[in-house]
Each structure stands twice: as structure tokens, then as C-alpha cells.
Write an enzyme that holds these catalytic residues in place. Sequence first.
Site, PDB file in Angstrom:
ATOM      1  N   GLU A 156       0.334  -9.685  -6.410  1.00  0.00           N
ATOM      2  CA  GLU A 156       0.771 -10.581  -5.331  1.00  0.00           C
ATOM      3  C   GLU A 156      -0.408 -11.311  -4.703  1.00  0.00           C
ATOM      4  OE1 GLU A 156       3.100  -7.938  -2.818  1.00  0.00           O
ATOM      5  OE2 GLU A 156       4.860  -8.302  -4.059  1.00  0.00           O
ATOM      6  N   ARG A 180      -2.824   1.522  -7.279  1.00  0.00           N
ATOM      7  CA  ARG A 180      -1.398   1.184  -7.334  1.00  0.00           C
ATOM      8  C   ARG A 180      -0.988   0.524  -8.652  1.00  0.00           C
ATOM      9  NH1 ARG A 180       0.858  -2.102  -3.197  1.00  0.00           N
ATOM     10  NH2 ARG A 180       2.589  -0.757  -2.706  1.00  0.00           N
ATOM     11  N   LYS A 192       5.560   2.967  -7.688  1.00  0.00           N
ATOM     12  CA  LYS A 192       6.809   2.858  -6.914  1.00  0.00           C
ATOM     13  C   LYS A 192       7.955   3.480  -7.713  1.00  0.00           C
ATOM     14  CE  LYS A 192       5.610  -1.152  -4.115  1.00  0.00           C
ATOM     15  NZ  LYS A 192       6.001  -2.441  -3.520  1.00  0.00           N
ATOM     16  N   ASP A 219      10.978  -3.098  -6.714  1.00  0.00           N
ATOM     17  CA  ASP A 219      10.378  -3.003  -5.384  1.00  0.00           C
ATOM     18  C   ASP A 219      11.334  -2.394  -4.361  1.00  0.00           C
ATOM     19  OD1 ASP A 219       8.523  -3.308  -3.418  1.00  0.00           O
ATOM     20  OD2 ASP A 219       8.846  -5.450  -3.116  1.00  0.00           O
ATOM     21  N   GLU A 263      12.296  -1.469   4.559  1.00  0.00           N
ATOM     22  CA  GLU A 263      12.082  -2.894   4.298  1.00  0.00           C
ATOM     23  C   GLU A 263      13.320  -3.589   3.732  1.00  0.00           C
ATOM     24  OE1 GLU A 263       8.844  -3.700   1.615  1.00  0.00           O
ATOM     25  OE2 GLU A 263       9.408  -5.810   1.424  1.00  0.00           O
ATOM     26  N   TRP A 307       9.428 -14.887  -8.740  1.00  0.00           N
ATOM     27  CA  TRP A 307       9.267 -13.493  -8.300  1.00  0.00           C
ATOM     28  C   TRP A 307       9.883 -12.484  -9.267  1.00  0.00           C
ATOM     29  CZ3 TRP A 307       5.929 -12.125  -4.701  1.00  0.00           C
ATOM     30  CH2 TRP A 307       5.501 -13.084  -3.793  1.00  0.00           C
TER      31      TRP A 307
HETATM   32  C1  GCU Z   1       6.552  -5.583  -1.218  1.00  0.00           C
HETATM   33  C2  GCU Z   1       6.420  -5.931   0.227  1.00  0.00           C
HETATM   34  C3  GCU Z   1       5.051  -6.430   0.574  1.00  0.00           C
HETATM   35  C4  GCU Z   1       4.024  -5.410   0.096  1.00  0.00           C
HETATM   36  C5  GCU Z   1       4.227  -5.125  -1.365  1.00  0.00           C
HETATM   37  C6  GCU Z   1       3.358  -3.997  -1.857  1.00  0.00           C
HETATM   38  O1  GCU Z   1       6.514  -6.724  -1.994  1.00  0.00           O
HETATM   39  O2  GCU Z   1       7.369  -6.912   0.548  1.00  0.00           O
HETATM   40  O3  GCU Z   1       4.978  -6.602   1.952  1.00  0.00           O
HETATM   41  O4  GCU Z   1       2.742  -5.898   0.302  1.00  0.00           O
HETATM   42  O5  GCU Z   1       5.542  -4.722  -1.600  1.00  0.00           O
HETATM   43  O6  GCU Z   1       3.894  -2.894  -1.969  1.00  0.00           O
HETATM   44  O7  GCU Z   1       2.197  -4.188  -2.130  1.00  0.00           O
END
Ligand code: GCU
Length: 817
Positions: free
Chosen positions: A276, A309, A350, A355, A383, A532
Site C-alpha cells: 500500500e 507482515r 492476516k 483484509d 474496521e 484494489w
Molecule cells: C487495511 C487498513 C489500513 C491498514 C492496512 C494494513 O488496508 O484499511 O488502514 O494500513 O490494512 O493492515 O496495513
Amino acid sequence: MRSLLLVVLSAGLAIAEDGLNAWLRYAPVPGASGNTFPSAIVALNKTKSSPVYIAGQELQKAASVVVGSLDQYMTATNSKYIPGLEVDGFWLNVKGSSVQIVGQNERGALYGAFEYLSRLAQGNFSDISYISNPSAPIRWTNEWDNLDGSIERGYAGPSIFFKDGYVVDNVTRVAQYARILASIRINGVIINNVNANETLLSDRNVQGLGRLADAMRPYGVKLGISLNFSSPRGFGGLDTFDPVDPAVIAFWGNVTERIYHAVPDMAGYLVKANSEGQPGPLTYNRTLAVGANLFANAVKPHGGIVMFRAFVYDNHINESNWKNDRANAAVDFFKDLDGKFDDNVVVQIKYGPIDFQVREPTSPLFANLLQTNTAIELQITQEYLGQQDHLVYIPPLWKTVLDFDLRVEGKPSKVQDIISGERFKRPLGGYAGVVNVGTNTTWLGSHLAMSNLYAYGRLAWDPTSDPQAILQDWIRLTFGLDPAVLSFITQMSMESWPAYENYTGNLGIQTLTDILYTHFGPNPASQDDNGWGQWTRADHNAIGMDRTVSNGTGFAGQYPPEVAAVYESLETTPDDLLLWFHHVPYTYNLHCRKTVIQYFYDAHYAGAETAQTFPVLWSTLKDKIDAQRYEDVLFRLNFQAGHSIVWRDAINEFYFNKSSIPDAAGRVGNHPYRIEAENMKLCGYKPVNVTPFEMASNFRAITTSSKSKSGTASTKVDFPSGTYDIGVSYYDVIGGKAKYQLYLGDKKVAEWKGDNEDHLGHAFSTMLDGHSATRKTSKGVEVKKGDRLRIVGSPDGGELAPLDYVVFLPAGKGIVD
Ligand code: GCU
């Protein structure tokens, strides 16, 4: 018994409670006075920063006991070694008034003390003797706190760790948080956002880290931090952050030395790299393992760990390619690196491949790293699950993953046994839970949401535990022992995840929340037509991602053969993951014998109906719960009941519009109990179109024509005379607190403000959409046919008193329109 427990016994239940003590309230216990309690506390370490000292202090609040680590215990009492204790584990031995609590280490002693207190607080005074050991060494939380004091995906106010760019001076809340975490046996906290700010490495902040660690250490909770991979350039002034560059290596070595000087027992680093938009080793064509090992080398001499991660993916992928799939990314990136990570690196995965969605299959990466330490990442902050404004008890979801058997090499391979290190004989592994507590006294912004934090700790300690049993411990500790309280909160909580799944995204299609804005309300269109990769591929005829090997993205093939075969075939894929793995017509018949589209419609009605029962159940507990918590929870449950209808209608309208297939039960698009605001007589109000269209009943709403003058919407009521629950559907946007008055004839039925933000602690949207849409219900109103209904809306700031519709539900008939 001379303890606080007895003193509190006479205090009664009705004191207002703000949630600060979470489940550690040491509240009255009926029947406690007849039982025998120890008369002296012997804490075997008197150093104030020691967990054993803290254990003694905690016990002082309730009882009298001997508590210490195994070494201390053997020395002080000349006792023999206690076999079977593992790191952080404890032995609890209660025989009448003689109580011994012995930890393998001091942290374990404190855990044992909390265990004993938890038993007492639940009215359990029986003799017992048992050893309890953790399932895994890593039981951490992640806090996504930014240095400016904001929290990414936090719903309980600003940070307890940071303010205005620096670590806070006052660490009172930090110590209180560590106490709560210790009571659920969490032993580490990463205190800053994974999207990390490198100024955390400044001298002032590193000193601050020392302060935070000092506050948490007596509770056996270690501090760790998230790093920004490009800090050597952004903070260190180098022209590179290439992980093999000697200057970069030296930079991180130096940073690590400075931090360990301030925090000698620092837990380690958490790294989000090449994800991201975050920088990482791929920028320099170095592997992710090279990137991870850079930090592993630096912390190794200090006994530190690197949590690296696995949330690595390209967020600019092209949907027009049928084979593209974000879900493939983790295995694609990490599989070939198996065995290349240092022993003190743990890959943090995760639970699902996308997500934190309301339902996902287990991440196949757990089955692809046999020579690498792994940990599961769970999300306590809600979230995608209603942001603490919807009750969603999440552990049953987590259990579907922890219990999932990946059948690696054809052998039993439950996720819980992989991450514990047991299945592949790994030295490290465990749990990372994204919590995001804030300064709100309730910690998570909602009293009921705390069951998720409590259960997270309990499951990380023992993933074989039953989520309902854990929940009931939490209820007794948080709200007392009344059977009705126990029964109703259990019922609501256990129904909450299935209900939320029902009224959001079904059959594995994902949550269907707005992924392009705040992840709160519905917006199914937002999943597709962007990079996305959370696609649904919904068109006029069909829906779902084809992730088969034979015809799709190949994702199913990332699982070991036995599991892959189940998901590859339409016949064997379970209904609840059908659309995750297959692209099928809306008319496809599920195992449960409904078509996909009818299942969507029915599930949304069922889910919303369940949510309507939550405030009703809660209301029956009015006299059994202190007013402060009662009112706060009631507000949220009413909000949820209203918002579940927003969800239901938005999703149903959207797919009805896409598929043109009507609801066999005739409900979708047909609301006989509603009066649309745009169809009323308007004075000072004007009709507006709402985008996306499905976010307004009949696609339109009204707002006042002026920013300063009130408007009126009125009409004659044409329903038969009787008692009704009158619901007003409106939008509560950021930027104002519009006032509403609802009249029947001359009688004012209700008056309220668009001030959900004051009650919910956070605001959602500046627009008329699925985030701001909400409902105000007035119960049991006498209505006469022909009455004049009038709503006066007074705008405030940018909030133009927006209205969608009014609904007249015949009271007590169970109708949910
Ligand atoms: C999700 C979340 C983000 C977070 C990301 C992550 O996309 O919306 O806010 O930074 O996960 O786990 O790194």
C-alpha cells in the site's frame, strides 16, 4: 475475610461505571461472605517494577495469597520443583484459605494472580489445583497510533501513547492499559502504526519509549515499535535505504542500539514493507527476506524479534484480466522465501488473503511456510465490522480460521498448531491483534466491544477454548452474575457476527462496505472497477470471483491438495465461501436450495431482523446495569438496529437493480409502511438525488433549501388508526448538528439532533450515503388515520437536515419495513 472484596460486597450494583477498569472491577460477588479466604499475602518480590509485586498489589485488592515465580517460591518455601510449567505459565493451587500462585517466571505469577481474582470475581470459591501454559510465545497487540495522536482505524478517541508528534509525558493510561493486557496474558505491544513515521526515531521520542516501557514493564508487557523501511533516507540523511548497503546496515544498527539503551527489554520491530505504497526492499530488487533479516540481525544480540507482515500486494491491478487476483499475492511473494528468514523473524499473516472481511477463507500462506515462524494477525478494532457502533462478537469468526485444518502433506495441520510452532517445529510464533484503544474511558469506544479484546487474549493463550465460554467469563466480570444479564448478553453477542454477515456481504462475497472511503457503511459498487483487487465481478447475470485452477485465478491451488480440491469444485465449496471461489449466475442453486440472489435478499432481511432484537433484549436489563453503561450501550444498539436496515436495503436494492430478479417474497423495493420524504408536501425543503442511488429509499432524499432556514415536510397519514413505532430515516453528516422535530397534528412526538458523532465518538461522512444514513425511532405512538405528519428540519453548518423517509410500523407486530 478482610479484603476489598468484602467491602465492595455491600456497595451494590448501581454505581455508574465508565469502563476504565474494563473487566477488572472487583465488583460484589453474591455469596462471597460464606467462603474462606486467605488472611495474608506474601508477594515474593518487593521490587515495585516487578510483576510479582504487582500481583501482590492486585491480590491485596481482593484476597490473601502467596505469589511468586518458581525460583522465588522454591527458595522461600523450600518447596520442590513444579514440573510442567512453561514460559509465562503458572500453577494455581487453592485449598481453603491456603493459596499458592507460582509462575514459571514473574509474568506467569501475575497471570496466575489475575486468574485467581477472575475466579473469585465470578463467584467461584472452590478448591482447585492446575497448571496453565500458553499456546504460543508471541501474544502481542498492534496499535495503529500515529505520532500526531490520531489512530488509523481507531474508534475511541486519540492515542494514549502519542500527542503532537511526540510520546506523551503522562503514562497513566499506558500503565492502566498494560494492566488490562496482563490480565488476559498479552505480553507485547507494538505501539505505533504499521504505516510508520520515522520521527519516532528522534532522541526525544526514543527517550519517550523508555518512559512507556517503564510504565508497562511491571505488568510483564514488553514494548515494540513499527519501523518505516526508508528511514535511513528520510530520517538518517542517507541517499538510499537499500538493505544490503553498509551505511544502511550501520544506520539500523545504531538506531537499534539507541532504542535498547532506552528500553533494554524491547520486544522487537514490526515491519510493513512494499505494501500500500510503503517502501521496502523490492525497490532495490532485494527480497522481502533480505529486508526482514536486516532488522533481525540488528535486534538479535538483544533477544529481539522482527514481525514481518505478509500483507504485501499490488494495489494497482487490472480487473479486465480474469486471472489477476490480489488474494494470490501473499503466497506469490512469500512461498519461495520459505527457509530464508532468520530464526528471530516471524511472518505476520492476516487471517484471510484479503483484509479482515466478514468472512474469508483461511490464508493459504500458513500452509506454505514450513521453515518459517508465523503469527496470525487478527483485528479487534472493527474496521470492516461496524467500527464499534455495531455489536459484533468476533471470536467465532477467528475460530473458523484457528480451527481450520490445512492438511499440509496430508497430515492434520490446524492453523492454531502451525502458529504455535508445534506443527512445523518452529521456535517462535503466535498472535498479533490490532486493537487501537484510545483515550475514551471505554478503551475501544464501546463497552460491548471489549469482549473482543478480552477474548483475543484468552484465545491467544488457549485457542482450543470455546468463544461462548470466554464471552460468559467476560460478561460476569464486566456486568456481574445476574442470570438474565448473562443470558441476554450471551444471546446478542453470539448472534451478532452471523447477523452482521447476513446484513452486509453473504456467501463469501466480502463485507461490501465502502472500500474507497471509510470502511463503515454499504457501497457494493466500490469493490469493483479499481485496482484494489477486492472484486466481486458482479454484472447483470453473475457474481463472484472464479479462483479455481481450471478456469480462474488459480488461488484455490495455493492450498494443499485436499483443501484445494474442496474449493476447486462447485459441489464441495461450502455455501458461505461460494462467491469467494466461484463466479456463478444469480440463479445458481446453493446447497441450502436457494438461489444466490434469493439468499442475498433473505439473509439481509434475517440479519436486520436479528439486529432489531438487540435493543429490545438490552432494554430488559435496565434495572440490572448501571445507568451510564446501560444508556451508552442502548444508544449504540438502537443505532445498529437502524443502520442494519440501511445496509439491508442498500445491498438488496443494488443487486435487484443489477440482476433485475425480483425478491420471491416481494419485499425488495416494496415498502408499504413508508412515506418517502420527497413525496411529502415540502416547504423550505427540496428533493435531491443520492449517490450511490441505493443509499436512499426510492433513490431520493430531501434537504433544506437554505443553509440557515428551517424546512417542513408534511403529509396526511393514511394508515389505519393504532399504535405505531415511527421511524424517521435521515442522514447525520459531518459538519453540523441539524435539529429535527416530529409532529402528529399539534403534538410533538420527538425532537432530536443530528449529533450521532457525540454519542458514537466518531463521525462518518460529509455526504448523504451509507455511512451517514441513520434512523430515529419513536416507540408506541398513538396515530389516528388522517393525522397530519409534519417534520421540521433546522439546518446547522453543512448539515441541511436531510431526510429520506418516515416509516409507520404497527407496534408489537414484528414488522420490519
Ligand atoms: C487495511 C487498513 C489500513 C491498514 C492496512 C494494513 O488496508 O484499511 O488502514 O494500513 O490494512 O493492515 O496495513
